[in-house]
Design a protein around this motif. Structure first.
Motif, PDB file in Angstrom:
ATOM      1  N   HIS A   3      -9.327   1.728  -4.555  1.00  0.00           N
ATOM      2  CA  HIS A   3      -9.749   1.294  -3.222  1.00  0.00           C
ATOM      3  C   HIS A   3     -11.247   1.510  -3.019  1.00  0.00           C
ATOM      4  CE1 HIS A   3      -5.951   0.132  -1.513  1.00  0.00           C
ATOM      5  NE2 HIS A   3      -5.402   1.309  -1.724  1.00  0.00           N
ATOM      6  N   ASN A   4     -11.774   2.583  -3.596  1.00  0.00           N
ATOM      7  CA  ASN A   4     -13.191   2.887  -3.436  1.00  0.00           C
ATOM      8  C   ASN A   4     -14.076   2.134  -4.415  1.00  0.00           C
ATOM      9  OD1 ASN A   4     -13.076   4.549  -1.184  1.00  0.00           O
ATOM     10  ND2 ASN A   4     -12.528   6.322  -2.405  1.00  0.00           N
ATOM     11  N   GLY A   5     -13.486   1.282  -5.259  1.00  0.00           N
ATOM     12  CA  GLY A   5     -14.254   0.438  -6.158  1.00  0.00           C
ATOM     13  C   GLY A   5     -14.673   1.112  -7.453  1.00  0.00           C
ATOM     14  N   ARG A  56      -5.551   7.815  -8.609  1.00  0.00           N
ATOM     15  CA  ARG A  56      -6.007   6.582  -9.257  1.00  0.00           C
ATOM     16  C   ARG A  56      -6.142   5.461  -8.238  1.00  0.00           C
ATOM     17  NH1 ARG A  56      -3.286   2.281 -10.056  1.00  0.00           N
ATOM     18  NH2 ARG A  56      -1.308   3.357  -9.872  1.00  0.00           N
ATOM     19  N   ARG A  57      -5.166   5.349  -7.346  1.00  0.00           N
ATOM     20  CA  ARG A  57      -5.170   4.281  -6.345  1.00  0.00           C
ATOM     21  C   ARG A  57      -6.352   4.424  -5.384  1.00  0.00           C
ATOM     22  NH1 ARG A  57      -4.748  -0.572  -5.666  1.00  0.00           N
ATOM     23  NH2 ARG A  57      -3.584  -1.382  -3.923  1.00  0.00           N
ATOM     24  N   THR A 112      -7.927   1.853   9.084  1.00  0.00           N
ATOM     25  CA  THR A 112      -7.017   2.557   8.172  1.00  0.00           C
ATOM     26  C   THR A 112      -6.295   1.538   7.304  1.00  0.00           C
ATOM     27  OG1 THR A 112      -5.239   2.515   9.809  1.00  0.00           O
ATOM     28  CG2 THR A 112      -6.624   4.503   9.748  1.00  0.00           C
ATOM     29  N   TYR A 113      -5.664   2.063   6.252  1.00  0.00           N
ATOM     30  CA  TYR A 113      -4.916   1.209   5.320  1.00  0.00           C
ATOM     31  C   TYR A 113      -3.708   1.997   4.857  1.00  0.00           C
ATOM     32  CZ  TYR A 113      -3.868  -1.628   1.197  1.00  0.00           C
ATOM     33  OH  TYR A 113      -3.244  -2.422   0.273  1.00  0.00           O
ATOM     34  N   VAL A 114      -2.546   1.373   4.848  1.00  0.00           N
ATOM     35  CA  VAL A 114      -1.300   1.995   4.393  1.00  0.00           C
ATOM     36  C   VAL A 114      -0.869   1.309   3.104  1.00  0.00           C
ATOM     37  CG1 VAL A 114       1.134   2.433   4.937  1.00  0.00           C
ATOM     38  CG2 VAL A 114      -0.569   2.574   6.732  1.00  0.00           C
ATOM     39  N   GLY A 115      -0.473   2.096   2.098  1.00  0.00           N
ATOM     40  CA  GLY A 115      -0.042   1.530   0.831  1.00  0.00           C
ATOM     41  C   GLY A 115       0.993   2.397   0.136  1.00  0.00           C
ATOM     42  N   VAL A 116       1.483   1.907  -1.017  1.00  0.00           N
ATOM     43  CA  VAL A 116       2.501   2.585  -1.811  1.00  0.00           C
ATOM     44  C   VAL A 116       1.984   2.724  -3.238  1.00  0.00           C
ATOM     45  CG1 VAL A 116       4.846   2.375  -2.742  1.00  0.00           C
ATOM     46  CG2 VAL A 116       4.373   1.591  -0.460  1.00  0.00           C
ATOM     47  N   THR A 117       2.242   3.859  -3.873  1.00  0.00           N
ATOM     48  CA  THR A 117       1.815   4.063  -5.255  1.00  0.00           C
ATOM     49  C   THR A 117       2.604   5.204  -5.903  1.00  0.00           C
ATOM     50  OG1 THR A 117      -0.119   4.386  -6.680  1.00  0.00           O
ATOM     51  CG2 THR A 117      -0.026   5.704  -4.681  1.00  0.00           C
TER      52      THR A 117
END
Length: 162
Positions: A77-79, A72-73, A62-67
């Protein structure tokens, strides 16, 4: 006496040159600090900040982030777009697991993200082979502790059922 000192007084103070597509009158007004004629003050609301948890569909990660713009984010992440986090490249493709919305500003969102990540690291993991279910349960347990530690009553926490 130097040449620049002799001709310094001869320079005529002028406003800034007009920007592309801007009339000369607006350029002189902006140089004086006044708003251009007919320009309304912008009262655009700041973008809403959110914290997200994404889960890999290939490996138990898993990955945790802020946006401010989750769709769009996720594409980053999916390239599909430039700008995804390098740490997330190994787990492509990613899917939304949890979205936390309602932060007052970036600072509050970043503090929440940091606490979620920090508590996730500190919680003991089961000694079995990790599965996506166990990884998500681990993040959910960490989120419960964050909720106990911080005032999260104004936040909307949405888990995506899979």
């Amino acid at each position: 006496m130097s040449l620049t000192a002799a001709f310094r007084a001869a320079k005529i103070p002028r406003g800034l040159p007009p920007k592309c597509g801007e009339p000369a009158a607006a350029a002189s007004a902006s140089a004086s600090g006044d708003p251009p004629a007919g320009a309304a003050k912008s009262t655009k609301a700041p973008p809403p900040w959110c914290v997200y948890l994404i889960a890999s569909s290939r490996i138990p990660r898993t990955y945790v982030g802020v946006t401010t713009d989750f769709p769009r984010r996720l594409r980053q992440h999916n390239g599909e777009l430039k700008g995804g986090a390098k740490a997330a490249s190994a787990g492509r493709p990613w899917n939304l697991a949890c979205l936390v919305e309602g932060f007052a500003n970036r600072s509050e969102a970043c503090e929440f993200e940091s606490k979620w990540k920090n508590i996730s690291q500190k919680i003991a993991r089961k000694r079995t082979e990790p599965s996506m279910k166990s990884v998500l349960q681990h993040r959910e347990a960490a989120l419960s502790r964050v909720e106990a530690f911080m005032d999260c009553s104004h936040l909307q926490i949405k888990w995506k059922s899979s």
